[in-house]
Design an enzyme around this catalytic site. Structure first.
Site, PDB file in Angstrom:
ATOM      1  N   ASP A  97       0.697  -1.083  -0.118  1.00 29.85           N
ATOM      2  CA  ASP A  97       0.136   0.038  -0.133  1.00 29.85           C
ATOM      3  C   ASP A  97       0.871   1.079  -0.101  1.00 29.85           C
ATOM      4  O   ASP A  97       0.332   2.444   0.452  1.00 29.85           O
ATOM      5  CB  ASP A  97      -0.789   0.212   1.265  1.00 29.85           C
ATOM      6  CG  ASP A  97       0.174  -0.265   2.521  1.00 29.85           C
ATOM      7  OD1 ASP A  97       1.169   0.021   2.503  1.00 29.85           O
ATOM      8  OD2 ASP A  97      -0.777  -0.826   3.537  1.00 29.85           O
ATOM      9  N   GLU A 119      -0.594  -9.170  -0.891  1.00 32.61           N
ATOM     10  CA  GLU A 119      -1.213  -8.660   0.171  1.00 32.61           C
ATOM     11  C   GLU A 119      -2.386  -7.667  -0.316  1.00 32.61           C
ATOM     12  O   GLU A 119      -2.725  -6.524   0.435  1.00 32.61           O
ATOM     13  CB  GLU A 119      -0.321  -7.744   1.014  1.00 32.61           C
ATOM     14  CG  GLU A 119      -0.570  -7.577   2.424  1.00 32.61           C
ATOM     15  CD  GLU A 119       0.492  -6.886   3.015  1.00 32.61           C
ATOM     16  OE1 GLU A 119       1.316  -7.393   3.617  1.00 32.61           O
ATOM     17  OE2 GLU A 119       0.581  -5.722   3.182  1.00 32.61           O
ATOM     18  N   GLU A 133      -1.976   5.054   3.202  1.00 33.36           N
ATOM     19  CA  GLU A 133      -2.113   3.663   2.701  1.00 33.36           C
ATOM     20  C   GLU A 133      -3.232   3.134   2.580  1.00 33.36           C
ATOM     21  O   GLU A 133      -3.584   2.446   1.674  1.00 33.36           O
ATOM     22  CB  GLU A 133      -1.208   2.847   3.787  1.00 33.36           C
ATOM     23  CG  GLU A 133       0.280   3.141   3.884  1.00 33.36           C
ATOM     24  CD  GLU A 133       0.703   4.348   4.703  1.00 33.36           C
ATOM     25  OE1 GLU A 133      -0.301   4.937   5.251  1.00 33.36           O
ATOM     26  OE2 GLU A 133       1.731   4.646   4.824  1.00 33.36           O
ATOM     27  N   HIS A 206       6.266   5.020  12.799  1.00 34.66           N
ATOM     28  CA  HIS A 206       6.641   5.780  11.550  1.00 34.66           C
ATOM     29  C   HIS A 206       5.136   6.243  10.887  1.00 34.66           C
ATOM     30  O   HIS A 206       5.328   6.828  10.094  1.00 34.66           O
ATOM     31  CB  HIS A 206       7.524   4.870  10.517  1.00 34.66           C
ATOM     32  CG  HIS A 206       6.723   3.798   9.955  1.00 34.66           C
ATOM     33  ND1 HIS A 206       6.751   2.599  10.337  1.00 34.66           N
ATOM     34  CD2 HIS A 206       6.334   3.743   8.957  1.00 34.66           C
ATOM     35  CE1 HIS A 206       6.294   1.815   9.484  1.00 34.66           C
ATOM     36  NE2 HIS A 206       5.724   2.426   8.531  1.00 34.66           N
ATOM     37  N   ARG A 208       2.395   8.191   9.306  1.00 34.42           N
ATOM     38  CA  ARG A 208       2.060   9.571   9.037  1.00 34.42           C
ATOM     39  C   ARG A 208       0.997  10.227  10.035  1.00 34.42           C
ATOM     40  O   ARG A 208       0.948  11.420  10.326  1.00 34.42           O
ATOM     41  CB  ARG A 208       1.910   9.971   7.793  1.00 34.42           C
ATOM     42  CG  ARG A 208       2.996   9.806   6.844  1.00 34.42           C
ATOM     43  CD  ARG A 208       2.664  10.187   5.408  1.00 34.42           C
ATOM     44  NE  ARG A 208       3.656  10.645   4.597  1.00 34.42           N
ATOM     45  CZ  ARG A 208       4.871  10.062   4.204  1.00 34.42           C
ATOM     46  NH1 ARG A 208       5.129   8.972   4.624  1.00 34.42           N
ATOM     47  NH2 ARG A 208       5.672  10.569   3.422  1.00 34.42           N
ATOM     48  N   HIS A 238      13.029   4.980  12.645  1.00 34.17           N
ATOM     49  CA  HIS A 238      12.965   5.185  11.281  1.00 34.17           C
ATOM     50  C   HIS A 238      13.726   6.310  10.729  1.00 34.17           C
ATOM     51  O   HIS A 238      13.611   7.462  11.388  1.00 34.17           O
ATOM     52  CB  HIS A 238      11.466   5.190  10.956  1.00 34.17           C
ATOM     53  CG  HIS A 238      11.126   5.126   9.467  1.00 34.17           C
ATOM     54  ND1 HIS A 238      11.068   6.050   8.656  1.00 34.17           N
ATOM     55  CD2 HIS A 238      10.585   4.003   8.694  1.00 34.17           C
ATOM     56  CE1 HIS A 238      10.759   5.629   7.334  1.00 34.17           C
ATOM     57  NE2 HIS A 238      10.330   4.541   7.311  1.00 34.17           N
TER      58      HIS A 238
END
Ligand code: UD1
Ligand code: UDP
Length: 368
Positions: A97, A119, A133, A206, A208, A238
């Site tokens: 994604d 996936e 995503e 990590h 957003r 990250h």
């Protein structure tokens, strides 16, 4: 002979597509496998590819420090035009994604090439969580020819969206192929800084949608947990500047929180294996933890991977500072509860996703 083009750009795509691309490379007379790295990630994608020994045929090397979604999306999509013109694939593989996944699928669609989505079917039905995503998955789902769903739940989601059952295959997750293969021979890594008598809490983060205040609350919860004398926290940070900034500012001076560089896949699996508890917002780690029998606190409000939540191994804690501390303390202090939530189970795969995908691809080409 069919030309398969694998497009990947980030760490999880490298980990989850490497076993599959390498599996197809075993059948040299049937498949010509080309691997295109967009370079959405740089160091952390190479450190994952190196572990599996997958060498990209094309590396677009597009990452910019602190890149925006506008920059990565436009740069990746434009650069893929020439890749399609030169490789002329019969089928394109994208996974998951990310921006690379979305651009890879859109470029394939524009080039008139069928898409296999690895996936497929993960959903939260909340376009803002995870952002971007969830939108990427839904958009890729509209364009895909072969939907390779990891679990029956993901396949059901696709059917509910009107996707033909004949184009969906339940395969298991290739990330579990990678993990189970790795565990067979994984040597114990030497960690100089680890204390032998303290419970290891492994942390990653990590997302957003957690940037800003959410991330600061998450860090403050870790700081409170680190005050306990019976624990030690290890946090591979990250490289995104929006993550590193607050993490280093809030946790930098704390001697009981080891802020370390992003780890190669093998030492990271070793850390997961040694951990008592994992606190994360990662998608992949949510799948790996249950396979290792590790309880996971997921610092998100919703998850597209509900199977381990239903089984009790994973619990959603969001970025509420008190809730993260409280839930971690339950696992640290209540051994019965810990035992109940640390049983090994594999809702996401049995290590055979790659051969199942191979069979689905052969059937697809045979039916043309
Ligand atoms: C991306 C994916 C996310 C995935 C995550 C896996 C999107 C929109 N997001 O998020 O779904 O969960 O990767 O890790 O596709 N950087 C480096 N070196 C690297 C990698 C990143 O320095 O090897 C830094 C750069 O400053 C870069 C920034 O991190 O600009 C952000 O990278 P980006 O891929 O845009 O987003 P991620 O947060 O990594
Ligand atoms: N991982 C790794 N090194 C690290 C942190 C994570 O190899 O320092 C692996 C982890 O085992 C999993 C994958 O990276 O397979 C998850 O990637 P990430 O959390 O970046 O992305 P997501 O899965 O959330 O998209």
């Amino acid at each position: 002979m069919h030309t398969l083009l694998f497009i990947l750009g980030t760490r999880p795509e490298a980990i989850k597509l490497s076993p599959l691309a390498l599996h197809f490379r075993n059948f040299k007379s049937d498949f010509d496998v080309k691997v295109c790295l967009t370079g959405q990630h740089r160091e952390i994608v190479h450190q994952s590819l190196d572990v599996f020994g997958l060498t990209p045929d094309i590396d677009l090397d597009l990452m910019l420090p602190g890149q925006t979604l506008f920059q990565s999306t436009s740069r990746i999509l434009s650069a893929l035009e020439a890749v399609f013109a030169s490789v002329k694939p019969d089928l394109v593989f994208v996974q998951g994604d990310t921006t690379t996944t979305f651009c890879g699928a859109l470029a394939a669609f524009y080039a008139g090439v069928p898409i296999a989505h690895v996936e497929a079917g993960l959903r939260t039905w909340d376009l803002l969580r995870p952002f971007p995503e969830e939108a990427n998955r839904q958009m890729v789902g509209r364009l895909t020819t072969m939907h390779l769903a990891a679990t029956p739940w993901a396949a059901e989601n696709l059917k509910r969206e009107g996707i033909a059952e004949t184009s969906i295959t339940v395969t298991g997750n290739t990330g579990i192929d990678a993990l189970l293969l790795t565990l067979k021979t994984l040597p114990a890594h030497h960690w100089e800084f680890l204390h032998p008598d303290r419970k290891l809490i492994l942390v990653t983060g990590h997302r957003r949608e957690n940037f800003g205040e959410g991330f600061e609350r998450f860090c403050r919860a870790l700081l409170r947990l680190s005050m306990r004398p019976d624990v030690q926290l290890v946090y591979p940070v990250h490289p995104n500047p929006k993550v590193r900034g607050p993490v280093e500012a809030i946790l930098g001076g704390c001697s009981n929180i080891h802020l370390i560089a992003p780890q190669d896949y093998l030492p990271f699996v070793d850390l997961m294996r040694r951990s008592y508890l994992i606190i994360t917002d990662s998608g992949g780690v949510q799948e790996e933890g249950p396979s290792l029998g590790k309880p996971i606190l997921v610092s998100r409000e919703v998850t597209e991977r509900p199977e381990a939540v239903d089984a009790g191994t994973v619990r959603l804690v969001g970025t509420d500072e008190d809730k993260i501390v409280r839930e971690a303390e339950v696992l640290l202090d209540n051994s019965e509860e810990y035992a109940r939530r640390s049983t090994i189970h594999n809702p996401y795969g049995d290590g055979q996703a790659s051969p199942r995908i191979e069979q689905a691809v052969r059937a697809y080409f045979a039916a043309l």
